[in-house]
Design a protein around this motif. Structure first.
Motif, PDB file in Angstrom:
ATOM      1  N   UNK A  68       1.762  27.444 -40.712  1.00 36.40           N
ATOM      2  CA  UNK A  68       0.931  27.650 -39.579  1.00 36.40           C
ATOM      3  C   UNK A  68      -0.082  28.975 -39.636  1.00 36.40           C
ATOM      4  N   UNK A  69      -1.022  29.011 -38.981  1.00 32.57           N
ATOM      5  CA  UNK A  69      -1.897  30.115 -39.152  1.00 32.57           C
ATOM      6  C   UNK A  69      -1.331  31.321 -38.431  1.00 32.57           C
ATOM      7  N   UNK A  71       6.192  29.204 -42.694  1.00 33.62           N
ATOM      8  CA  UNK A  71       5.094  29.698 -43.658  1.00 33.62           C
ATOM      9  C   UNK A  71       3.777  30.012 -43.079  1.00 33.62           C
ATOM     10  N   UNK A  72       3.461  31.458 -42.974  1.00 33.05           N
ATOM     11  CA  UNK A  72       2.251  32.020 -42.016  1.00 33.05           C
ATOM     12  C   UNK A  72       1.396  32.333 -43.066  1.00 33.05           C
ATOM     13  N   UNK A  73       0.026  31.815 -42.803  1.00 31.89           N
ATOM     14  CA  UNK A  73      -1.036  32.462 -43.624  1.00 31.89           C
ATOM     15  C   UNK A  73      -2.149  33.071 -42.767  1.00 31.89           C
ATOM     16  N   UNK A  74      -2.851  34.124 -43.501  1.00 29.99           N
ATOM     17  CA  UNK A  74      -3.967  34.888 -42.993  1.00 29.99           C
ATOM     18  C   UNK A  74      -5.338  34.070 -43.170  1.00 29.99           C
ATOM     19  N   UNK A  75      -6.208  34.734 -42.515  1.00 32.10           N
ATOM     20  CA  UNK A  75      -7.646  34.069 -42.843  1.00 32.10           C
ATOM     21  C   UNK A  75      -8.042  33.543 -44.271  1.00 32.10           C
ATOM     22  N   UNK A  76      -8.245  32.244 -44.220  1.00 32.40           N
ATOM     23  CA  UNK A  76      -8.823  32.006 -45.681  1.00 32.40           C
ATOM     24  C   UNK A  76      -7.802  31.583 -46.605  1.00 32.40           C
ATOM     25  N   UNK A  77      -6.279  31.616 -46.132  1.00 29.26           N
ATOM     26  CA  UNK A  77      -5.522  31.448 -47.130  1.00 29.26           C
ATOM     27  C   UNK A  77      -4.557  30.324 -47.024  1.00 29.26           C
ATOM     28  N   UNK A  78      -4.977  29.134 -46.166  1.00 29.15           N
ATOM     29  CA  UNK A  78      -4.260  27.968 -45.773  1.00 29.15           C
ATOM     30  C   UNK A  78      -3.678  27.407 -47.043  1.00 29.15           C
ATOM     31  N   UNK A  94      -1.305  38.716 -43.992  1.00 26.92           N
ATOM     32  CA  UNK A  94      -1.880  38.523 -42.582  1.00 26.92           C
ATOM     33  C   UNK A  94      -2.110  39.906 -41.912  1.00 26.92           C
ATOM     34  N   UNK A  95      -3.305  40.334 -41.570  1.00 32.25           N
ATOM     35  CA  UNK A  95      -3.675  41.542 -40.838  1.00 32.25           C
ATOM     36  C   UNK A  95      -2.945  41.305 -39.551  1.00 32.25           C
ATOM     37  N   UNK A  96      -2.949  40.437 -38.943  1.00 35.04           N
ATOM     38  CA  UNK A  96      -2.452  39.973 -37.572  1.00 35.04           C
ATOM     39  C   UNK A  96      -1.150  40.331 -37.534  1.00 35.04           C
ATOM     40  N   UNK A  97      -0.264  40.233 -38.597  1.00 32.58           N
ATOM     41  CA  UNK A  97       1.228  40.512 -38.785  1.00 32.58           C
ATOM     42  C   UNK A  97       1.388  42.044 -38.925  1.00 32.58           C
ATOM     43  N   UNK A  98       0.189  42.428 -39.273  1.00 30.77           N
ATOM     44  CA  UNK A  98       0.190  43.954 -39.881  1.00 30.77           C
ATOM     45  C   UNK A  98       1.500  44.281 -40.801  1.00 30.77           C
ATOM     46  N   UNK A 145      -6.102  41.301 -53.975  1.00 31.66           N
ATOM     47  CA  UNK A 145      -7.349  40.618 -53.876  1.00 31.66           C
ATOM     48  C   UNK A 145      -6.660  38.977 -53.645  1.00 31.66           C
ATOM     49  N   UNK A 146      -7.274  38.114 -53.158  1.00 33.45           N
ATOM     50  CA  UNK A 146      -6.783  36.748 -52.888  1.00 33.45           C
ATOM     51  C   UNK A 146      -6.038  36.103 -54.110  1.00 33.45           C
ATOM     52  N   UNK A 147      -6.750  36.373 -55.088  1.00 31.27           N
ATOM     53  CA  UNK A 147      -6.087  35.959 -56.718  1.00 31.27           C
ATOM     54  C   UNK A 147      -4.654  36.446 -56.725  1.00 31.27           C
TER      55      UNK A 147
END
Length: 623
Positions: free
Chosen positions: A222-223, A194-201, A237-241, A267-269
């Motif tokens: 992991x981040x 499970x991979x999370x984007x910024x602020x979503x741990x 995740x933006x890094x995973x595009x 949104x994050x929600x």
């Protein structure tokens, strides 16, 4: 020495799973077998109040496990008389591992090989207590399971005057999981990270927990700064595009491609809602890319008023209500039982996640399992009942930016607006105010509130009226037709504020008879009682009139008198009520020094206040 540990059944609050637990220590009164057992002794953990051992926990352990380790040390001190230190597993990269002590009780995911070895055999809710070499390993597939193992060790092993462990000692709990062999296109779910984007741990942790409880798989988290794995569940995740564009804050999607799962939202929600949707799909048996791919866009409000399951819940990832919480027959039986469980009344609907007194907030409270909704009917200029606590539109709507424009009134008073004009306004989040965000949600009607509540939840209509006095709604003209329209005969509660007048007796008796004829059981009416009435008088009136034993004590004003003072001054009345009458009381934290937490709710219930009004929706339903 403890020769046996009783079989136990483990029920974790996170899931209703039956666990078969046991250990390998034999029990026998035969002398030869006893001698064989004695020969199997390996480790004297505590003897004669002395120990070489220390407790070692993971450096990153959560608060619950830290407190669990402290409880273990306390139990060893109190029961066995030995002082045992607690250390973390933190070590500098240059530390020589050969210098580690052999005499350790390892709790949780420590960096010791023994912890990893034992944990590798466990499902998410499984746990084991095992002697490996001279080290005792106490570990579970999750932090919750480790805590359960730790509690079992304290309760079952810390006993007598010494602690001696056999070389073949092992105590385990293995659970049966709701979803067996979960996989996506043939790839076991346990092979996914499970991979999370910024602020979503936090979402990743909760998703791993929910999937683990359902499937048993222990999934690494992991981040998105880490190297990409072959199979991932990627949370926004933006890094995973992987992000797709969603316009609404409640819109989300799940996409499966190239051996990974991608969750994104407006949104994050919404992302959290997407995570919850993934859990639900897997729980329902979805195991292919096509079955797991979805796109959710907030439906038209009339669509989810007609079918409340079509509104995705913003709290769905953090809470999964049990079936009994959604059973109105259970709510009714509990309500009329004066010695029954606590009844939850949600103040103006779920205002933690939606605007107060919104149809969305009502649906949210219903779907989380609330027993009752407190709502505030008011009348528009053209005679439509809408729901709004205040007499004005200022606090809860965007009135300030729209008043006087496009033919809208300049007055802030609801009674100066038609229903059609009100529908051009939008509600603000939560309890509104100057800093609250404007939503796309609209002011609901009483008709809509009764529609979604019928057969699902009790409604308590608060008394609202014009400044000139009186009450806006009339039972016979305004409320009874709605009960007939939606067959909502047994769930609309009235608090009768004119205390026991002859007119109220006549009115209540008439409609209770009609309700009973229509549905086979009468509606529940909360009788408001002033301080001038004794508990005995009230009990006798309820008994003689065959009202359900539910009372609201109108002399209570928590903002004017503290709880302890009130219960002290009214001890005799409360004692007379207890077990005979269900007492309803406001208990929301609105400046009255009443806290909304389990400690306060326990306190209220202990004095007989067993139906209370709160703002803390999910937390109170959980309670």
């Amino acid at each position: 020495m403890k020769k046996t540990i009783s079989l136990i059944a483990l029920l974790l609050s996170a899931a209703t799973l039956l666990c078969a637990c046991g250990d390998t220590i034999p029990e026998s009164s035969d002398t030869a077998e006893t001698e064989e057992i004695e020969a199997a002794y390996e480790c004297e953990i505590v003897k004669n109040g002395e120990t070489q051992y220390k407790i070692v926990r993971a450096d990153a352990a959560g608060d619950d496990l830290i407190q669990g380790c402290i409880a273990l040390r306390r139990a060893i001190k109190e029961k066995l008389g030995a002082e045992m230190a607690i250390e973390t597993d933190f070590e500098l990269p240059t530390f020589d591992k050969s210098q580690r002590s052999e005499y350790e009780i390892l709790v949780g995911d420590t960096n010791r090989e023994e912890s990893a070895e034992v944990k590798s055999t466990l499902g998410y809710l499984d746990w084991a207590i095992k002697l490996v070499g001279k080290r005792i390993v106490i570990v579970g597939g999750s932090a919750e399971a480790t805590l359960a193992a730790l509690n079992d060790f304290i309760e079952c092993d810390i006993d007598g005057d010494e602690l001696v462990i056999y070389s073949d000692y092992e105590s385990t709990c293995t659970c049966e999981y709701e979803v067996q062999n979960a996989a996506i296109d043939g790839i076991p779910l346990g092979q996914y990270s499970i991979v999370y984007g910024t602020g979503l741990r936090n979402y990743a942790v909760e998703l791993a927990k929910r999937l683990g409880e359902k499937t048993g798989f222990v999934m690494p988290i992991c981040a998105d700064s880490t190297e990409k794995a072959e199979h991932e569940i990627v949370i926004s995740s933006k890094k995973r595009e992987t992000l797709k564009t969603y316009a609404g804050i409640d819109d989300y999607g799940i996409d499966v491609r190239d051996g990974s799962v991608y969750i994104s939202g407006g949104s994050s929600t919404a992302v959290a809602m997407g995570c919850a949707a993934l859990v639900e799909l897997i729980e329902d048996g979805a195991c292919t890319a096509s079955a797991l791919t979805l796109s959710y866009v907030l439906p038209d409000r009339q669509e989810y008023i007609n079918d409340i399951s079509k509104l995705s819940m913003r709290w769905a990832l953090e809470f999964e209500p049990e079936d009994w919480l959604l059973d109105f027959n259970e709510k009714y039986a509990a309500m009329i039982d004066p010695e029954g469980r606590m009844i939850s009344c949600i103040h103006r609907g779920d205002s933690n996640y939606y605007p107060e007194n919104s149809i969305e907030g009502y649906i949210s409270a219903i779907r989380m399992g609330a027993d009752m909704l407190e709502i505030d009917p008011r009348l528009t200029k053209d005679g439509v009942f809408v729901i709004m606590h205040d007499a004005t539109l200022i606090r809860m709507t965007d009135y300030g930016t729209k008043a006087g424009k496009n033919g809208l009134p300049t007055s802030p008073n609801i009674e100066d607006w038609t229903y059609a004009q009100l529908q051009q306004l939008n509600l603000k989040t939560g309890h509104g105010g100057d800093t609250a965000t404007v939503t796309n949600f609209k002011i609901p009607t009483l008709d809509e509130a009764v529609h979604v509540a019928a057969g699902r939840v009790f409604i308590r209509l608060d008394v609202k009226g014009p400044a000139t006095g009186g009450i806006y709604w009339d039972y016979e003209k305004d409320i009874w037709p709605l009960e007939q329209k939606y067959s909502s005969y047994d769930n609309i509660l009235f608090t009768w504020h004119s205390v026991f007048s002859a007119n109220n007796y006549s009115l209540v008796k008439k409609y209770k008879a009609l309700q009973t004829e229509a549905c086979g059981r009468s509606a529940v009416h909360i009788i408001a009682c002033s301080a001038s009435r004794s508990a005995r008088e009230i009990n006798n009136i309820l008994k003689s009139t065959k009202f359900e034993p539910i009372v609201r004590l109108t002399d209570i004003d928590w903002s004017a008198v503290g709880f302890d003072t009130y219960v002290k001054n009214n001890a005799a009345k409360l004692a007379e009520f207890k077990g005979r009458v269900r007492i309803y009381s406001d208990a929301q934290n609105n400046g009255n020094n009443m806290k909304e937490n389990a400690e306060w709710w326990d306190k209220l219930y202990s004095y007989g206040f067993s139906a209370i009004l709160v703002n803390e929706s999910v937390n109170f339903v959980r309670y």
